[in-house]
Design an enzyme around this catalytic site. Structure first.
Site, short mmCIF file in Angstrom:
data_model
loop_
_atom_site.label_atom_id
_atom_site.label_comp_id
_atom_site.label_asym_id
_atom_site.label_seq_id
_atom_site.Cartn_x
_atom_site.Cartn_y
_atom_site.Cartn_z
N GLU A 262 -6.29 -10.56 -1.22
CA GLU A 262 -7.11 -10.31 -0.03
C GLU A 262 -8.58 -10.19 -0.42
O GLU A 262 -9.22 -9.18 -0.18
CB GLU A 262 -6.66 -9.01 0.67
CG GLU A 262 -5.17 -9.00 0.98
CD GLU A 262 -4.73 -7.78 1.79
OE1 GLU A 262 -5.59 -7.05 2.31
OE2 GLU A 262 -3.52 -7.57 1.89
N GLU B 134 0.79 -1.25 0.00
CA GLU B 134 0.00 0.00 0.00
C GLU B 134 0.81 1.29 0.00
O GLU B 134 0.52 2.20 0.76
CB GLU B 134 -0.94 0.01 1.22
CG GLU B 134 -1.87 -1.17 1.28
CD GLU B 134 -2.82 -1.11 2.48
OE1 GLU B 134 -2.62 -0.27 3.38
OE2 GLU B 134 -3.76 -1.92 2.51
C1 XIL Z 1 -6.34 -6.05 8.41
C2 XIL Z 1 -6.71 -7.19 9.34
O1 XIL Z 1 -7.61 -8.05 8.66
C3 XIL Z 1 -7.34 -6.67 10.61
O2 XIL Z 1 -7.57 -7.71 11.54
C4 XIL Z 1 -6.44 -5.60 11.23
O3 XIL Z 1 -7.09 -5.02 12.33
C5 XIL Z 1 -6.11 -4.53 10.23
O4 XIL Z 1 -5.53 -5.12 9.07
N1 XIL Z 1 -5.01 -4.48 3.76
C6 XIL Z 1 -4.02 -5.32 4.20
C7 XIL Z 1 -4.26 -6.18 5.37
O5 XIL Z 1 -2.97 -5.44 3.54
O6 XIL Z 1 -3.10 -6.44 6.10
C8 XIL Z 1 -5.34 -5.62 6.27
O7 XIL Z 1 -5.62 -6.56 7.30
C9 XIL Z 1 -6.57 -5.30 5.46
C10 XIL Z 1 -6.27 -4.28 4.40
#
Ligand code: XIL
Length: 331
Positions: free
Chosen positions: A255, A150
């Site tokens: 994701e 990101e």
């Molecule tokens: C998220 C997790 O799912 C949560 O449990 C945590 O509180 C915050 O992070 N993008 C990403 C992930 O790359 O690492 C994130 O995961 C969601 C968005």
């Protein structure tokens, strides 16, 4: 047929795991049978790996090489190893879920930000420590790393957070260069980001990853895939095609979760999951090198968006229409 059986020969199917899941034996069995590849939802992120107490306890030792801890990860890592699943390492360098103290002189947030030279040492040593520890303790387990997560804004520029402020825009290239230096041969290095369909962001990501490719330090692009059922699948499909034609690298949906604006209609969500997966399979058949789709979670109740039920399994482990949609797409 399970998900991974249905998609065998197409691409990998993955999911994330977390502490809470490791206490549920039935869920662990389900994960073993349904998925090929696992991501640790939170435990491998810098905020959970960096050890503040130890780092400040001996600055001569740790000032340039922050202390790290891994014992909390053992249950997840043992499970992945014992289940003979692949693992995606998530993530080495991120503006979020990284403690602010890492960026300060003597790890003291009341003092001054560390300079570029010191932060490059910390970045290199952190990456070396994490990759090194994984390698030594779970050899061969990590098959790909999300090296940087990101870093591009929705407007297409480099995000102005603490890595950028201390090192400069080339922290991304540096992180990949260090990962390349320490990762075993064959382990794939990914740049990972969200909202990949926004035109300015797409331009920014393509520019960045092209530079990484020219430097020979990147293998793949991770598109997160936190979407909802109002996302236009044709637009999404064209987006993935655009990334592949511009970059020619492996692409992974890293994701995936799909929620619904308004009320949850699981049948509708199931059809959307089917059409979305079908679009990815069509792209694969066209020659777009999609190597996997990872769900961000397994069951709705343990999802980071639990109120929105964005996943293919319910809390009681029953299969939702979304699950059958995924299976149907692969037929
Ligand atoms: C998220 C997790 O799912 C949560 O449990 C945590 O509180 C915050 O992070 N993008 C990403 C992930 O790359 O690492 C994130 O995961 C969601 C968005």
């Amino acid at each position: 047929m399970t998900l991974k059986q249905s998609y065998s020969g197409i691409f990998q199917i993955g999911a994330t795991i977390s502490d809470r899941m490791m206490k549920n034996e039935a869920l662990k069995e389900l994960i073993k049978s349904e998925f090929d590849v696992i991501t640790n939802e939170n435990n491998l992120k810098p905020i959970n790996v960096l050890d503040f107490e130890k780092s400040v306890s001996d600055l001569t030792k740790y000032n340039e090489s922050p202390a790290v801890k891994f014992e909390h990860l053992r249950p997840e890592l043992d499970f992945i190893r014992d289940s003979k699943l692949d693992m995606r390492g998530h993530t080495l360098c991120w503006h979020n879920q990284t403690p602010d103290w890492l960026f300060y002189e003597n790890y003291d947030i009341k003092g001054k930000l560390a300079d570029r030279e010191l932060m490059l040492k910390r970045l290199e040593n952190y990456i070396a420590s994490v990759i090194g520890w994984m390698n030594e303790n779970y050899p061969g387990q990590v098959t790909s790393w999300d090296v940087v997560n990101e870093s591009i804004t929705d407007e297409g520029g480099v995000r102005d957070r603490l890595w950028y402020k201390t090192v400069g825009a080339d922290y991304i290239l540096k992180a990949f260069t260090f990962a390349k230096k320490y990762a075993p041969e064959g382990v794939k290095l990914f740049y990972n980001d969200y909202n990949c369909w926004l035109p300015d962001k797409k331009r920014g990501i393509i520019n960045l990853v092209k530079q990484l490719k020219e430097a020979g330090v990147v293998d793949g692009l991770g598109l997160q895939g936190h979407i909802n059922t109002s996302m236009n699948i044709e637009l999404y499909k064209q987006t993935v095609r655009d990334y592949f034609s511009a970059l020619g690298l492996e692409i992974r949906i890293t994701e995936l979760d799909i929620d619904m604006p308004g009320n949850c209609d699981f049948e509708y969500q199931g059809k959307y999951f089917r059409d979305y997966m079908k679009a990815l399979i069509d792209l694969k058949n066209e020659g777009v090198n999609i190597v996997g789709v990872t769900l961000w979670g397994v069951t709705d109740d343990l999802s980071w968006k639990s109120g929105k039920n964005p996943l293919p399994f319910s809390a009681d482990l029953s299969k939702k229409p979304a699950y059958f949609g995924m299976i149907e797409a692969a037929k």
